[in-house]
Design a protein around this motif. Structure first.
Motif, PDB file in Angstrom:
ATOM      1  N   CYS A 241       0.909  -1.349   0.084  1.00  0.00           N
ATOM      2  CA  CYS A 241      -0.058  -0.011   0.125  1.00  0.00           C
ATOM      3  C   CYS A 241       1.010   1.083  -0.043  1.00  0.00           C
ATOM      4  CB  CYS A 241      -0.993   0.003   1.165  1.00  0.00           C
ATOM      5  SG  CYS A 241      -0.173  -0.107   2.820  1.00  0.00           S
ATOM      6  N   HIS A 242       2.139   1.136  -0.385  1.00  0.00           N
ATOM      7  CA  HIS A 242       3.082   2.327  -0.529  1.00  0.00           C
ATOM      8  C   HIS A 242       2.546   3.442  -1.139  1.00  0.00           C
ATOM      9  CE1 HIS A 242       7.052   4.298  -0.777  1.00  0.00           C
ATOM     10  NE2 HIS A 242       6.606   4.498  -2.014  1.00  0.00           N
ATOM     11  N   ASP A 243       1.888   3.456  -2.398  1.00  0.00           N
ATOM     12  CA  ASP A 243       1.261   4.194  -3.142  1.00  0.00           C
ATOM     13  C   ASP A 243       0.142   5.100  -2.433  1.00  0.00           C
ATOM     14  OD1 ASP A 243       2.953   3.949  -5.087  1.00  0.00           O
ATOM     15  OD2 ASP A 243       1.745   2.672  -6.269  1.00  0.00           O
ATOM     16  N   ALA A 244      -0.591   4.515  -1.484  1.00  0.00           N
ATOM     17  CA  ALA A 244      -1.572   5.074  -0.671  1.00  0.00           C
ATOM     18  C   ALA A 244      -0.975   6.262   0.207  1.00  0.00           C
ATOM     19  CB  ALA A 244      -2.572   4.282   0.016  1.00  0.00           C
ATOM     20  N   PHE A 245       0.223   6.341   0.498  1.00  0.00           N
ATOM     21  CA  PHE A 245       0.733   7.408   1.553  1.00  0.00           C
ATOM     22  C   PHE A 245       1.126   8.685   0.876  1.00  0.00           C
ATOM     23  CE2 PHE A 245       0.328   3.631   3.981  1.00  0.00           C
ATOM     24  CZ  PHE A 245       0.581   3.895   5.141  1.00  0.00           C
ATOM     25  N   SER A 246       1.453   9.675   1.707  1.00  0.00           N
ATOM     26  CA  SER A 246       1.514  10.986   0.844  1.00  0.00           C
ATOM     27  C   SER A 246       3.095  10.843   0.343  1.00  0.00           C
ATOM     28  CB  SER A 246       1.766  11.962   2.050  1.00  0.00           C
ATOM     29  OG  SER A 246       2.829  11.443   3.275  1.00  0.00           O
ATOM     30  N   VAL A 247       3.256  12.123  -0.474  1.00  0.00           N
ATOM     31  CA  VAL A 247       4.648  12.202  -1.068  1.00  0.00           C
ATOM     32  C   VAL A 247       5.719  12.099  -0.056  1.00  0.00           C
ATOM     33  CG1 VAL A 247       6.064  13.891  -2.443  1.00  0.00           C
ATOM     34  CG2 VAL A 247       3.608  13.438  -2.903  1.00  0.00           C
ATOM     35  N   SER A 248       5.665  12.876   1.140  1.00  0.00           N
ATOM     36  CA  SER A 248       6.865  12.789   1.901  1.00  0.00           C
ATOM     37  C   SER A 248       6.854  11.439   2.501  1.00  0.00           C
ATOM     38  CB  SER A 248       6.331  13.848   3.030  1.00  0.00           C
ATOM     39  OG  SER A 248       6.247  15.192   2.488  1.00  0.00           O
ATOM     40  N   PHE A 249       5.821  10.602   2.807  1.00  0.00           N
ATOM     41  CA  PHE A 249       6.292   9.355   3.627  1.00  0.00           C
ATOM     42  C   PHE A 249       6.870   8.446   2.492  1.00  0.00           C
ATOM     43  CE2 PHE A 249       5.711   5.599   5.361  1.00  0.00           C
ATOM     44  CZ  PHE A 249       5.346   5.662   6.554  1.00  0.00           C
ATOM     45  N   ARG A 250       6.377   8.568   1.242  1.00  0.00           N
ATOM     46  CA  ARG A 250       7.061   7.609   0.060  1.00  0.00           C
ATOM     47  C   ARG A 250       8.455   7.980  -0.063  1.00  0.00           C
ATOM     48  NH1 ARG A 250       2.113   8.830  -2.727  1.00  0.00           N
ATOM     49  NH2 ARG A 250       3.274   9.930  -4.380  1.00  0.00           N
ATOM     50  N   ARG A 251       8.797   9.380  -0.044  1.00  0.00           N
ATOM     51  CA  ARG A 251      10.511   9.959   0.047  1.00  0.00           C
ATOM     52  C   ARG A 251      11.188   9.435   1.147  1.00  0.00           C
ATOM     53  NH1 ARG A 251       9.308  15.916  -2.036  1.00  0.00           N
ATOM     54  NH2 ARG A 251       8.582  15.548  -4.261  1.00  0.00           N
ATOM     55  N   ALA A 252      10.472   9.360   2.249  1.00  0.00           N
ATOM     56  CA  ALA A 252      11.269   8.809   3.487  1.00  0.00           C
ATOM     57  C   ALA A 252      11.233   7.324   3.330  1.00  0.00           C
ATOM     58  CB  ALA A 252      10.530   9.214   4.516  1.00  0.00           C
ATOM     59  N   ALA A 253      10.527   6.727   2.931  1.00  0.00           N
ATOM     60  CA  ALA A 253      10.785   5.332   2.908  1.00  0.00           C
ATOM     61  C   ALA A 253      11.787   4.981   1.786  1.00  0.00           C
ATOM     62  CB  ALA A 253       9.448   4.733   2.470  1.00  0.00           C
ATOM     63  N   ARG A 254      11.676   5.660   0.560  1.00  0.00           N
ATOM     64  CA  ARG A 254      12.905   5.461  -0.389  1.00  0.00           C
ATOM     65  C   ARG A 254      14.231   5.695  -0.027  1.00  0.00           C
ATOM     66  NH1 ARG A 254      12.933   4.915  -5.908  1.00  0.00           N
ATOM     67  NH2 ARG A 254      10.564   5.029  -5.857  1.00  0.00           N
ATOM     68  N   CYS A 255      14.194   7.035   0.879  1.00  0.00           N
ATOM     69  CA  CYS A 255      15.689   7.353   1.456  1.00  0.00           C
ATOM     70  C   CYS A 255      16.041   6.145   2.345  1.00  0.00           C
ATOM     71  CB  CYS A 255      15.504   8.683   2.029  1.00  0.00           C
ATOM     72  SG  CYS A 255      17.193   9.401   2.453  1.00  0.00           S
ATOM     73  N   LEU A 256      15.232   5.742   3.332  1.00  0.00           N
ATOM     74  CA  LEU A 256      15.694   4.851   4.345  1.00  0.00           C
ATOM     75  C   LEU A 256      16.161   3.683   3.554  1.00  0.00           C
ATOM     76  CD1 LEU A 256      15.827   3.810   7.011  1.00  0.00           C
ATOM     77  CD2 LEU A 256      13.723   3.141   7.038  1.00  0.00           C
ATOM     78  N   LEU A 257      15.720   3.025   2.628  1.00  0.00           N
ATOM     79  CA  LEU A 257      15.941   1.801   1.762  1.00  0.00           C
ATOM     80  C   LEU A 257      17.057   2.129   0.882  1.00  0.00           C
ATOM     81  CD1 LEU A 257      12.393   0.338   0.796  1.00  0.00           C
ATOM     82  CD2 LEU A 257      13.801  -0.242   2.586  1.00  0.00           C
ATOM     83  N   LEU A 258      17.244   3.292   0.425  1.00  0.00           N
ATOM     84  CA  LEU A 258      18.661   3.447  -0.370  1.00  0.00           C
ATOM     85  C   LEU A 258      19.749   3.585   0.545  1.00  0.00           C
ATOM     86  CD1 LEU A 258      17.082   6.122  -2.886  1.00  0.00           C
ATOM     87  CD2 LEU A 258      18.358   3.999  -3.307  1.00  0.00           C
ATOM     88  N   CYS A 259      19.639   4.163   1.817  1.00  0.00           N
ATOM     89  CA  CYS A 259      20.642   4.210   2.771  1.00  0.00           C
ATOM     90  C   CYS A 259      21.232   3.054   3.154  1.00  0.00           C
ATOM     91  CB  CYS A 259      20.373   5.137   4.174  1.00  0.00           C
ATOM     92  SG  CYS A 259      20.032   6.978   3.746  1.00  0.00           S
ATOM     93  N   ALA A 260      20.021   1.968   3.354  1.00  0.00           N
ATOM     94  CA  ALA A 260      20.562   0.708   3.829  1.00  0.00           C
ATOM     95  C   ALA A 260      21.492  -0.122   2.815  1.00  0.00           C
ATOM     96  CB  ALA A 260      18.928  -0.153   3.935  1.00  0.00           C
ATOM     97  N   THR A 261      21.161   0.195   1.426  1.00  0.00           N
ATOM     98  CA  THR A 261      22.083  -0.365   0.373  1.00  0.00           C
ATOM     99  C   THR A 261      23.641   0.186   0.528  1.00  0.00           C
ATOM    100  OG1 THR A 261      21.869   1.199  -1.164  1.00  0.00           O
ATOM    101  CG2 THR A 261      20.248  -0.402  -0.945  1.00  0.00           C
ATOM    102  N   ARG A 262      23.996   1.179   1.234  1.00  0.00           N
ATOM    103  CA  ARG A 262      25.376   1.575   1.297  1.00  0.00           C
ATOM    104  C   ARG A 262      25.903   0.881   2.575  1.00  0.00           C
ATOM    105  NH1 ARG A 262      25.970   6.548  -1.532  1.00  0.00           N
ATOM    106  NH2 ARG A 262      27.918   6.995  -0.353  1.00  0.00           N
TER     107      ARG A 262
END
Length: 326
Positions: A241-262
């Motif tokens: 249900c990622h797309d049901a959340f706000s723009v800011s929430f989706r950006r935060a989720a993306r940023c967290l997962l990207l940080c975890a790849t480093r």
């Protein structure tokens, strides 16, 4: 050019091998065998999974928070009641709304509240289409709203609507205050969490009656005046249900997962399951910018959901830094 990764591509991939029912040699079906003897109940594999692998889909609170939705009061008319529709939005990540009370003012008296699924339209004189959800006697209150507390809340899932009929059996034309319909005023509230739609005023002191003081039972193009108390049960974040959340929430989720790849990032040590669980426990509006100062009250009363739920396309996000670059 290289397309930015999707949410699922950002995750590092998590292979989890769990034992299944096929690994169990016993009888997994609860009940009795052919001889009528009791057998062991079926084993539920989910009972053996850690919490991070059993993320809930909605808040386990009965009511996460309660909000009072107020209407504008022009003191246009009074009569025996109002029949109108309310609609729950599907533009925010909510599991459901619970309507807990309806507040009105006027001479009041013997008050009843009815509910009809979907809409009141076509049901004004059909009592069988309605369910009585409140009944009580109240003293007159011409200035303050008197809440009619529903013993059992009215549940509305996202996108659902229902008809509400607030009625007084007091004879005369002073029982319940309502307004004329002012169409232009409703435009700015169509995107609210709970939309209160125009309806009909009841002129008959008998519920669903069709003969009032002026020879008619209802008058169309009228608006409810009062307050509706609702409780909100929010959905919890999951990849589905990622797309049901706000723009800011989706950006935060993306940023967290990207940080975890480093490999040089501290969250790299956490599995995707743990990161998903952290996001699952975050409230839907936790990542809204402080400068916006948008509250749940604003969303409900003013209907200001535009900047919360604007369509967000990560491939065409010119004002955001590319979170997937080095």
């Amino acid at each position: 050019s290289v397309s930015p990764p999707t949410l699922h591509e950002i995750g590092r991939g998590m292979a989890v091998t769990l034992w299944s029912d096929d690994d169990y040699d016993g009888d997994l079906d609860a009940g009795a065998d052919s001889d009528g003897m009791a057998v062991e109940p079926r084993i539920n594999v989910d009972d053996f999974l850690p919490a991070v692998l059993r993320r809930p889909v909605s808040a386990n609170h009965i009511m996460h928070e309660s909000i009072t939705v107020e209407t504008t009061d022009f003191e246009d008319h009074t009569f025996c009641g109002m029949m109108f529709d309310v609609r729950c939005t599907d533009e925010l990540p909510i599991e459901r709304l619970d309507i807990m009370s309806v507040a009105v003012r006027g001479a009041l008296g013997p008050m009843t509240v009815y509910m009809a699924p979907n809409t009141f339209r076509g049901k004004a004189n059909n009592k069988d289409a309605w369910t009585l959800v409140y009944e009580g006697e109240h003293e007159r209150s011409h200035r303050r709203f008197v809440p009619l507390q529903l013993p059992t809340p009215i549940h509305l899932a996202a996108g659902e609507s229902c008809g509400i009929f607030v009625h007084s059996a007091r004879p005369g034309d002073s029982a319940v205050v309502y307004d004329n319909f002012r169409g232009a005023r409703r435009g700015d509230r169509e995107r609210g969490l709970l939309t209160i739609l125009p309806g009909m005023a009841a002129l008959d002191c008998r519920p669903f009656g069709n003969t009032g003081l002026w020879g008619e039972g209802f008058r169309d193009r009228r608006e409810f005046v009062g307050e509706i108390e609702v409780g909100v049960r929010w959905r919890l974040w999951n990849p589905e249900c990622h797309d049901a959340f706000s723009v800011s929430f989706r950006r935060a989720a993306r940023c967290l997962l990207l940080c975890a790849t480093r490999q040089d990032c501290i969250v790299h040590a956490l599995s995707d399951a743990v990161l998903f669980y952290v996001l699952n426990m975050c409230r839907w509006d936790w990542f809204e910018p402080p400068a916006s100062e948008i509250t749940v009250e604003d969303v409900i009363v003013q209907g200001t959901t535009d900047n919360l739920m604007d369509d967000f396309d990560s491939e065409d996000d010119s004002d955001a830094s590319p979170l997937w670059s080095d």
